[in-house]
Design an enzyme around this catalytic site. Sequence first.
Site, PDB file in Angstrom:
ATOM      1  N   LYS A  26       0.103   4.256  -0.529  1.00 51.49           N
ATOM      2  CA  LYS A  26      -0.584   5.442  -0.006  1.00 51.49           C
ATOM      3  C   LYS A  26      -0.324   6.678  -0.889  1.00 51.49           C
ATOM      4  CE  LYS A  26      -0.296   3.446   4.570  1.00 51.49           C
ATOM      5  NZ  LYS A  26      -0.288   3.628   5.983  1.00 51.49           N
ATOM      6  N   GLU A  85      -7.158   4.665   7.693  1.00 51.02           N
ATOM      7  CA  GLU A  85      -6.949   6.087   7.414  1.00 51.02           C
ATOM      8  C   GLU A  85      -8.176   6.697   6.754  1.00 51.02           C
ATOM      9  OE1 GLU A  85      -3.212   5.595   5.378  1.00 51.02           O
ATOM     10  OE2 GLU A  85      -2.275   5.068   7.288  1.00 51.02           O
ATOM     11  N   SER A 109       3.124  -2.144  10.445  1.00 48.19           N
ATOM     12  CA  SER A 109       4.567  -2.121  10.721  1.00 48.19           C
ATOM     13  C   SER A 109       5.255  -3.453  10.434  1.00 48.19           C
ATOM     14  CB  SER A 109       4.811  -1.665  12.162  1.00 48.19           C
ATOM     15  OG  SER A 109       4.350  -0.338  12.323  1.00 48.19           O
ATOM     16  N   ASN A 123       0.860  -1.182   0.000  1.00 49.21           N
ATOM     17  CA  ASN A 123       0.000   0.000   0.000  1.00 49.21           C
ATOM     18  C   ASN A 123       0.896   1.231   0.000  1.00 49.21           C
ATOM     19  OD1 ASN A 123      -1.849   2.010   0.422  1.00 49.21           O
ATOM     20  ND2 ASN A 123      -2.432   1.393   2.494  1.00 49.21           N
ATOM     21  N   GLY A 179       2.106   2.331  10.954  1.00 55.32           N
ATOM     22  CA  GLY A 179       3.062   3.419  10.738  1.00 55.32           C
ATOM     23  C   GLY A 179       3.912   3.766  11.950  1.00 55.32           C
ATOM     24  N   GLU A 207      -5.591  -5.020  10.652  1.00 52.85           N
ATOM     25  CA  GLU A 207      -4.639  -3.919  10.794  1.00 52.85           C
ATOM     26  C   GLU A 207      -4.929  -3.151  12.088  1.00 52.85           C
ATOM     27  OE1 GLU A 207      -2.546  -2.850   7.100  1.00 52.85           O
ATOM     28  OE2 GLU A 207      -4.311  -1.598   7.011  1.00 52.85           O
ATOM     29  N   HIS A 267      -9.760   1.137   4.696  1.00 55.22           N
ATOM     30  CA  HIS A 267      -8.484   1.324   5.413  1.00 55.22           C
ATOM     31  C   HIS A 267      -8.728   2.255   6.606  1.00 55.22           C
ATOM     32  CE1 HIS A 267      -4.404   2.567   6.333  1.00 55.22           C
ATOM     33  NE2 HIS A 267      -4.019   1.455   5.723  1.00 55.22           N
TER      34      HIS A 267
HETATM   35  C1  PEP Z   1      -1.090   0.269   6.295  1.00 53.15           C
HETATM   36  O1  PEP Z   1      -1.318   1.450   6.540  1.00 53.15           O
HETATM   37  O2  PEP Z   1      -1.880  -0.420   5.610  1.00 53.15           O
HETATM   38  C2  PEP Z   1       0.128  -0.294   6.839  1.00 53.15           C
HETATM   39  C3  PEP Z   1       0.203  -1.585   6.965  1.00 53.15           C
HETATM   40  O3  PEP Z   1       1.110   0.602   7.154  1.00 53.15           O
HETATM   41  P1  PEP Z   1       2.530   0.301   7.849  1.00 53.15           P
HETATM   42  O4  PEP Z   1       3.061  -0.988   7.269  1.00 53.15           O
HETATM   43  O5  PEP Z   1       3.380   1.468   7.509  1.00 53.15           O
HETATM   44  O6  PEP Z   1       2.260   0.164   9.311  1.00 53.15           O
END
Ligand code: PEP
Length: 253
Positions: A11, A97, A216, A9, A173, A167, A95
């Site tokens: 983003k 976000e 992460s 992803n 993040g 998630e 997601h």
């Molecule tokens: C995400 O936002 O889908 C995600 C997995 O981000 P990160 O790997 O940076 O935590």
Amino acid sequence: MRKPLFIANWKMNLTVDQNKALVDNIFQLSCINKNVDVVVCPSYTNIPMVSNLVKNSSIVLGAQDVSWEEKGSMTGEVSPRMLQDFSVNYVIVGHSERRGKMGETDEMVNKKVKACLNNNLIPVICVGETGDERREGKTDQVIIRQISKALYNIDLRTVKSIVIAYEPIWVIGTGRAVNAQEAEHVTRVINGVIHDLCHIAGCNMEDFVTILYGGSVTSDNVRYFVKENIDGVLVGGASLEAQEFCNIIKALS
Ligand code: PEP
């Protein structure tokens, strides 16, 4: 276990040139092979260019969002049909976000999942609890609600493929993943909900559901997550560097 699935992803991080360089670098590292499935999700503006770059490769294209409408007065939105013009196969839906910053509700997620399924796009339905919900012991109930509502009024017997990504919002993040036992527990809860929904509908979840962990993920921790009932990972930050994304893939292949 099925082939591990890796979804990148990207983003809102890359210009066209930067995104082209990233895809070129991933190809140069030759880390993608027939034992893994890899999906990349560029921003809308980069989809045409990435679609062209990956068209003769085993990399599959995804989008980060989609409209639930087929066409019409939806300024700023992109329809499922428009994504199909560029051979998009997967769409990230719900997601955290988008839920948190853009006010996307469970009902909107449900409409988007339906729009994907009606247009032969595989929805990657993101679910996860906030830090507060976790501290209040509400994780399981949040996950059960988000999945049940995302799949509300969908005839699961007709669904060919869906992906559910667990998630946990409080680790996305941060560079700090959840411990593997916690991810295992939540993915067992996810399995349970879908199993129950399938039992009612008369279908077999193994036939069409893929479960991922996201939050992460790095090349150091990926192997702790992908086992038993976790089929792969959704990768944010670490997918922006070709070498690290390839190391994540190589750690499992
Ligand atoms: C995400 O936002 O889908 C995600 C997995 O981000 P990160 O790997 O940076 O935590």
